[in-house]
Design an enzyme around this catalytic site. Structure first.
Site, PDB file in Angstrom:
ATOM      1  N   LYS A  32       4.321  18.445 -26.408  1.00  0.00           N
ATOM      2  CA  LYS A  32       3.951  19.272 -25.050  1.00  0.00           C
ATOM      3  C   LYS A  32       5.570  19.669 -24.612  1.00  0.00           C
ATOM      4  CE  LYS A  32       0.238  16.999 -22.620  1.00  0.00           C
ATOM      5  NZ  LYS A  32      -0.337  16.671 -21.409  1.00  0.00           N
ATOM      6  N   LYS A  64       4.077  14.052 -27.679  1.00  0.00           N
ATOM      7  CA  LYS A  64       2.922  14.883 -27.213  1.00  0.00           C
ATOM      8  C   LYS A  64       3.026  16.159 -27.694  1.00  0.00           C
ATOM      9  CE  LYS A  64       2.495  12.333 -22.791  1.00  0.00           C
ATOM     10  NZ  LYS A  64       2.126  12.411 -21.655  1.00  0.00           N
TER      11      LYS A  64
HETATM   12  N1  C2G Z   1      -6.463  14.787 -15.455  1.00  0.00           N
HETATM   13  C1  C2G Z   1      -7.689  14.487 -14.913  1.00  0.00           C
HETATM   14  N2  C2G Z   1      -8.506  15.838 -14.734  1.00  0.00           N
HETATM   15  C2  C2G Z   1      -7.828  17.038 -15.203  1.00  0.00           C
HETATM   16  C3  C2G Z   1      -6.736  16.762 -15.989  1.00  0.00           C
HETATM   17  C4  C2G Z   1      -6.190  15.691 -15.918  1.00  0.00           C
HETATM   18  O1  C2G Z   1      -8.404  13.658 -14.263  1.00  0.00           O
HETATM   19  N3  C2G Z   1      -8.518  18.122 -15.208  1.00  0.00           N
HETATM   20  C5  C2G Z   1      -5.910  13.278 -15.549  1.00  0.00           C
HETATM   21  C6  C2G Z   1      -5.598  12.676 -16.907  1.00  0.00           C
HETATM   22  O2  C2G Z   1      -6.894  12.041 -17.423  1.00  0.00           O
HETATM   23  C7  C2G Z   1      -4.589  11.757 -16.735  1.00  0.00           C
HETATM   24  C8  C2G Z   1      -3.789  12.358 -15.507  1.00  0.00           C
HETATM   25  O3  C2G Z   1      -4.603  13.183 -14.807  1.00  0.00           O
HETATM   26  O4  C2G Z   1      -4.946  10.380 -16.169  1.00  0.00           O
HETATM   27  C9  C2G Z   1      -2.491  13.161 -16.073  1.00  0.00           C
HETATM   28  O5  C2G Z   1      -2.756  14.102 -16.885  1.00  0.00           O
HETATM   29  P1  C2G Z   1      -1.724  14.522 -18.119  1.00  0.00           P
HETATM   30  O6  C2G Z   1      -0.644  14.920 -17.217  1.00  0.00           O
HETATM   31  O7  C2G Z   1      -2.612  15.693 -18.912  1.00  0.00           O
HETATM   32  O8  C2G Z   1      -1.382  13.133 -18.780  1.00  0.00           O
HETATM   33  P2  C2G Z   1      -1.452  12.799 -20.444  1.00  0.00           P
HETATM   34  O9  C2G Z   1      -0.684  14.116 -21.151  1.00  0.00           O
HETATM   35  O10 C2G Z   1      -2.669  12.989 -20.655  1.00  0.00           O
HETATM   36  O11 C2G Z   1      -0.532  11.607 -20.326  1.00  0.00           O
HETATM   37  O12 C2G Z   1       0.728   7.482 -21.879  1.00  0.00           O
HETATM   38  C10 C2G Z   1      -0.581   8.321 -21.168  1.00  0.00           C
HETATM   39  C11 C2G Z   1       0.167   9.612 -21.147  1.00  0.00           C
HETATM   40  O13 C2G Z   1       1.227   9.664 -20.673  1.00  0.00           O
HETATM   41  C12 C2G Z   1      -0.811  10.449 -20.478  1.00  0.00           C
END
Ligand code: C2G
Length: 134
Positions: free
Chosen positions: A47, A45
């Site tokens: 990240k 990612k």
């Molecule tokens: N999320 C949310 N609202 C936000 C930010 C995030 O609902 N303002 C949700 C995202 O949609 C996700 C969860 O919180 O379902 C975790 O977000 P992230 O840590 O950004 O996860 P991500 O990097 O999208 O990783 O295999 C799937 C990945 O690991 C998902």
């Protein structure tokens, strides 16, 4: 016992994540969070997490909605995880809508995408902090 699974980085943990975890838990009695490892975050990612996997795991384990935290090491472990942990629901924020639909064919779990909390994101937090410093 209905079991729910979700995946993410959860760095910097904020109320958008909490809103997601709260609503995911409402689908069942037991919520498993597959937490992206530092390596997975960087390699897959691009990240660079502020908090290490261990610290992010500690934070998630302190959340009342979370029952178990496991490592997410690859994109394609989801079907195996769902079967191993007998998850009835796979829940993600709707920024992922459509990305994991095949899991309904590969497993017995229902795939659910929940609305994101629109106004908050780690990127936004970092931007706001940087602008305040100037
Ligand atoms: N999320 C949310 N609202 C936000 C930010 C995030 O609902 N303002 C949700 C995202 O949609 C996700 C969860 O919180 O379902 C975790 O977000 P992230 O840590 O950004 O996860 P991500 O990097 O999208 O990783 O295999 C799937 C990945 O690991 C998902």
């Amino acid at each position: 016992m209905k079991r729910v699974i979700t995946y993410g980085t959860f760095d910097l943990l904020h109320y958008g994540h909490i809103n997601l975890l709260k609503r995911a838990k409402e689908y069942g009695d037991y919520l498993i969070v597959a937490l992206s490892t530092d390596e997975f975050n960087w390699e897959e990612k691009q990240k660079k997490c502020y908090f290490s996997y261990e610290k992010r795991k500690q934070l998630l384990e302190a959340i009342r909605y979370v029952d178990l935290v496991i490592p997410e090491k690859s994109w394609d472990q989801k079907a195996k995880d769902i079967k191993e942990f007998q998850a009835d629901y796979f829940v993600m924020g709707d920024d992922w809508a459509g990305h994991f639909d095949e899991l309904e064919q590969l497993t017995d779990a229902e795939v659910i995408y929940l609305p994101r909390t629109p106004e908050i994101s780690t990127t936004q937090i970092k931007k706001d902090l940087n602008s305040k410093e100037k």
